[in-house]
Motif scaffolding. Structure first.
Motif, PDB file in Angstrom:
ATOM      1  N   SER A  20      25.323 -25.808 -20.316  1.00  0.00           N
ATOM      2  CA  SER A  20      24.428 -24.903 -19.600  1.00  0.00           C
ATOM      3  C   SER A  20      25.175 -24.156 -18.503  1.00  0.00           C
ATOM      4  N   LEU A  21      25.935 -24.886 -17.708  1.00  0.00           N
ATOM      5  CA  LEU A  21      26.682 -24.261 -16.610  1.00  0.00           C
ATOM      6  C   LEU A  21      27.716 -23.271 -17.138  1.00  0.00           C
ATOM      7  N   ALA A  22      28.406 -23.639 -18.205  1.00  0.00           N
ATOM      8  CA  ALA A  22      29.408 -22.742 -18.795  1.00  0.00           C
ATOM      9  C   ALA A  22      28.748 -21.478 -19.337  1.00  0.00           C
ATOM     10  N   LEU A  23      27.595 -21.629 -20.000  1.00  0.00           N
ATOM     11  CA  LEU A  23      26.872 -20.471 -20.537  1.00  0.00           C
ATOM     12  C   LEU A  23      26.381 -19.554 -19.417  1.00  0.00           C
ATOM     13  N   GLN A  24      25.867 -20.155 -18.339  1.00  0.00           N
ATOM     14  CA  GLN A  24      25.380 -19.358 -17.215  1.00  0.00           C
ATOM     15  C   GLN A  24      26.507 -18.562 -16.574  1.00  0.00           C
ATOM     16  N   GLU A  25      27.689 -19.146 -16.555  1.00  0.00           N
ATOM     17  CA  GLU A  25      28.838 -18.441 -15.992  1.00  0.00           C
ATOM     18  C   GLU A  25      29.316 -17.334 -16.940  1.00  0.00           C
ATOM     19  N   GLU A  26      29.432 -17.663 -18.223  1.00  0.00           N
ATOM     20  CA  GLU A  26      29.938 -16.695 -19.196  1.00  0.00           C
ATOM     21  C   GLU A  26      28.963 -15.550 -19.454  1.00  0.00           C
ATOM     22  N   PHE A  27      27.672 -15.879 -19.474  1.00  0.00           N
ATOM     23  CA  PHE A  27      26.657 -14.875 -19.788  1.00  0.00           C
ATOM     24  C   PHE A  27      25.725 -14.645 -18.600  1.00  0.00           C
ATOM     25  N   ALA A  28      26.305 -14.475 -17.427  1.00  0.00           N
ATOM     26  CA  ALA A  28      25.524 -14.248 -16.208  1.00  0.00           C
ATOM     27  C   ALA A  28      24.571 -13.078 -16.431  1.00  0.00           C
ATOM     28  N   GLY A  29      23.333 -13.277 -16.085  1.00  0.00           N
ATOM     29  CA  GLY A  29      22.331 -12.239 -16.287  1.00  0.00           C
ATOM     30  C   GLY A  29      21.547 -12.422 -17.572  1.00  0.00           C
ATOM     31  N   ALA A  30      22.143 -13.102 -18.555  1.00  0.00           N
ATOM     32  CA  ALA A  30      21.457 -13.336 -19.825  1.00  0.00           C
ATOM     33  C   ALA A  30      20.991 -14.784 -19.939  1.00  0.00           C
ATOM     34  N   VAL A  31      21.755 -15.724 -19.403  1.00  0.00           N
ATOM     35  CA  VAL A  31      21.436 -17.146 -19.462  1.00  0.00           C
ATOM     36  C   VAL A  31      21.247 -17.651 -18.037  1.00  0.00           C
ATOM     37  N   PHE A  32      20.139 -18.361 -17.818  1.00  0.00           N
ATOM     38  CA  PHE A  32      19.860 -18.900 -16.487  1.00  0.00           C
ATOM     39  C   PHE A  32      19.101 -20.209 -16.632  1.00  0.00           C
ATOM     40  N   PRO A  33      18.970 -21.003 -15.551  1.00  0.00           N
ATOM     41  CA  PRO A  33      18.263 -22.283 -15.649  1.00  0.00           C
ATOM     42  C   PRO A  33      16.869 -22.099 -16.238  1.00  0.00           C
ATOM     43  N   GLY A  34      16.443 -23.072 -17.017  1.00  0.00           N
ATOM     44  CA  GLY A  34      15.187 -22.996 -17.764  1.00  0.00           C
ATOM     45  C   GLY A  34      13.973 -22.652 -16.920  1.00  0.00           C
ATOM     46  N   TYR A  35      13.284 -21.603 -17.335  1.00  0.00           N
ATOM     47  CA  TYR A  35      12.070 -21.154 -16.659  1.00  0.00           C
ATOM     48  C   TYR A  35      10.977 -22.207 -16.825  1.00  0.00           C
ATOM     49  N   HIS A  36      10.471 -22.733 -15.717  1.00  0.00           N
ATOM     50  CA  HIS A  36       9.421 -23.753 -15.685  1.00  0.00           C
ATOM     51  C   HIS A  36       9.814 -25.044 -16.394  1.00  0.00           C
ATOM     52  N   MET A  37      11.121 -25.331 -16.469  1.00  0.00           N
ATOM     53  CA  MET A  37      11.591 -26.545 -17.129  1.00  0.00           C
ATOM     54  C   MET A  37      12.612 -27.220 -16.218  1.00  0.00           C
ATOM     55  N   ASN A  38      13.056 -28.409 -16.616  1.00  0.00           N
ATOM     56  CA  ASN A  38      14.101 -29.105 -15.890  1.00  0.00           C
ATOM     57  C   ASN A  38      15.358 -28.241 -15.900  1.00  0.00           C
TER      58      ASN A  38
END
Length: 133
Positions: free
Chosen positions: A61-79
Protein backbone atom coordinates in the motif's frame (compact mmCIF):
# COMPACT_ATOMS: atom_id res chain seq x y z
CA UNK A 1 -8.18 5.95 -17.53
CA UNK A 2 -11.09 7.97 -16.24
CA UNK A 3 -12.98 7.06 -13.08
CA UNK A 4 -16.01 5.57 -14.78
CA UNK A 5 -13.83 3.31 -16.94
CA UNK A 6 -11.84 2.33 -13.84
CA UNK A 7 -14.98 1.34 -11.98
CA UNK A 8 -16.44 -0.58 -14.93
CA UNK A 9 -13.19 -2.49 -15.46
CA UNK A 10 -12.74 -3.26 -11.77
CA UNK A 11 -16.33 -4.54 -11.47
CA UNK A 12 -15.86 -6.73 -14.56
CA UNK A 13 -12.67 -8.26 -13.12
CA UNK A 14 -14.14 -8.79 -9.65
CA UNK A 15 -17.35 -10.31 -11.04
CA UNK A 16 -15.38 -12.95 -12.92
CA UNK A 17 -13.56 -14.22 -9.83
CA UNK A 18 -14.72 -17.53 -8.32
CA UNK A 19 -17.65 -17.21 -5.91
CA UNK A 20 -17.61 -13.41 -6.02
CA UNK A 21 -20.98 -11.96 -5.07
CA UNK A 22 -22.05 -8.35 -5.55
CA UNK A 23 -24.52 -6.38 -3.50
CA UNK A 24 -25.32 -3.03 -1.95
CA UNK A 25 -25.24 -3.66 1.84
CA UNK A 26 -24.32 -0.03 2.62
CA UNK A 27 -26.89 1.57 0.32
CA UNK A 28 -27.32 2.02 -3.42
CA UNK A 29 -24.24 4.22 -3.81
CA UNK A 30 -21.80 1.60 -2.46
CA UNK A 31 -21.29 -1.49 -4.64
CA UNK A 32 -19.62 -4.29 -2.67
CA UNK A 33 -18.07 -7.58 -3.75
CA UNK A 34 -17.62 -10.41 -1.29
CA UNK A 35 -16.13 -13.86 -1.46
CA UNK A 36 -17.65 -16.35 0.99
CA UNK A 37 -19.20 -13.43 2.86
CA UNK A 38 -15.98 -11.40 3.20
CA UNK A 39 -15.59 -8.02 1.50
CA UNK A 40 -12.73 -7.64 -0.97
CA UNK A 41 -13.98 -4.81 -3.19
CA UNK A 42 -15.99 -1.60 -2.84
CA UNK A 43 -16.92 0.90 -5.54
CA UNK A 44 -18.53 4.23 -4.85
CA UNK A 45 -18.80 7.76 -6.06
CA UNK A 46 -17.52 10.59 -3.87
CA UNK A 47 -18.32 14.16 -4.89
CA UNK A 48 -18.77 13.03 -8.50
CA UNK A 49 -15.55 10.98 -8.56
CA UNK A 50 -15.59 7.19 -8.95
CA UNK A 51 -13.47 5.31 -6.40
CA UNK A 52 -12.57 1.65 -6.09
CA UNK A 53 -11.43 0.43 -2.66
CA UNK A 54 -9.45 -2.79 -2.27
CA UNK A 55 -7.64 -4.79 0.38
CA UNK A 56 -3.84 -4.44 0.20
CA UNK A 57 -0.81 -5.52 2.21
CA UNK A 58 0.46 -2.54 4.26
CA UNK A 59 3.96 -2.47 2.70
CA UNK A 60 2.55 -2.71 -0.82
CA UNK A 61 0.00 0.00 0.00
CA UNK A 62 2.72 2.46 0.97
CA UNK A 63 4.76 1.68 -2.15
CA UNK A 64 1.68 2.12 -4.38
CA UNK A 65 0.78 5.42 -2.71
CA UNK A 66 4.28 6.68 -3.35
CA UNK A 67 4.50 5.42 -6.94
CA UNK A 68 0.99 6.46 -7.93
CA UNK A 69 0.54 9.59 -5.82
CA UNK A 70 -2.81 11.13 -6.64
CA UNK A 71 -4.26 7.85 -7.93
CA UNK A 72 -3.77 5.55 -4.91
CA UNK A 73 -4.50 6.67 -1.36
CA UNK A 74 -5.50 5.13 2.00
CA UNK A 75 -8.83 3.32 1.83
CA UNK A 76 -11.85 5.60 1.89
CA UNK A 77 -13.93 4.76 5.00
CA UNK A 78 -11.80 1.66 5.63
CA UNK A 79 -8.81 0.66 7.74
CA UNK A 80 -6.09 2.90 6.29
CA UNK A 81 -3.40 0.30 6.92
CA UNK A 82 -5.04 -2.62 5.09
CA UNK A 83 -7.13 -0.94 2.37
CA UNK A 84 -6.40 1.41 -0.52
CA UNK A 85 -8.64 3.48 -2.73
CA UNK A 86 -7.97 4.04 -6.40
CA UNK A 87 -9.20 6.93 -8.52
CA UNK A 88 -9.08 7.23 -12.27
CA UNK A 89 -6.06 9.16 -13.54
CA UNK A 90 -3.64 8.90 -16.45
CA UNK A 91 -1.38 6.85 -14.14
CA UNK A 92 -3.90 4.03 -13.86
CA UNK A 93 -3.55 1.28 -16.46
CA UNK A 94 -5.69 -1.80 -16.99
CA UNK A 95 -2.96 -4.18 -15.77
CA UNK A 96 -2.64 -2.26 -12.48
CA UNK A 97 -6.40 -2.50 -11.86
CA UNK A 98 -6.34 -6.21 -12.69
CA UNK A 99 -3.43 -6.85 -10.33
CA UNK A 100 -4.98 -4.89 -7.45
CA UNK A 101 -8.44 -6.49 -7.72
CA UNK A 102 -6.98 -10.01 -7.90
CA UNK A 103 -4.60 -9.29 -5.01
CA UNK A 104 -7.45 -8.00 -2.85
CA UNK A 105 -9.48 -11.12 -3.60
CA UNK A 106 -6.52 -13.40 -2.85
CA UNK A 107 -5.75 -11.64 0.45
CA UNK A 108 -9.32 -12.25 1.60
CA UNK A 109 -9.46 -15.86 0.34
CA UNK A 110 -6.20 -16.61 2.14
CA UNK A 111 -7.84 -15.71 5.47
CA UNK A 112 -10.72 -18.16 4.98
CA UNK A 113 -10.71 -21.64 6.49
CA UNK A 114 -9.47 -24.13 3.88
CA UNK A 115 -12.85 -25.81 3.58
CA UNK A 116 -14.51 -22.48 2.68
CA UNK A 117 -11.98 -21.36 0.06
CA UNK A 118 -13.00 -21.27 -3.60
CA UNK A 119 -11.43 -23.97 -5.75
CA UNK A 120 -8.69 -21.90 -7.36
CA UNK A 121 -5.27 -21.42 -5.89
CA UNK A 122 -3.59 -18.01 -6.07
CA UNK A 123 -1.33 -19.38 -8.83
CA UNK A 124 -4.29 -20.55 -10.94
CA UNK A 125 -6.06 -17.25 -10.30
CA UNK A 126 -3.22 -15.37 -11.99
CA UNK A 127 -3.97 -17.22 -15.22
CA UNK A 128 -7.76 -16.73 -15.04
CA UNK A 129 -8.90 -14.89 -18.14
CA UNK A 130 -11.46 -12.11 -17.78
CA UNK A 131 -13.94 -11.95 -20.66
CA UNK A 132 -14.51 -8.64 -22.45
CA UNK A 133 -18.12 -7.58 -22.86
Amino acid sequence: MDGKTLRTLAVRIATALPEAEFGFPFGPEHEVAKVVGKVFFLATELRGEHLVTLKCEPEHSLALQEEFAGAVFPGYHMNKKHWISLRGTDQVAEDLVDELVRTSYTLVVDTLPRAARPGLSAQALKGLQIEDD
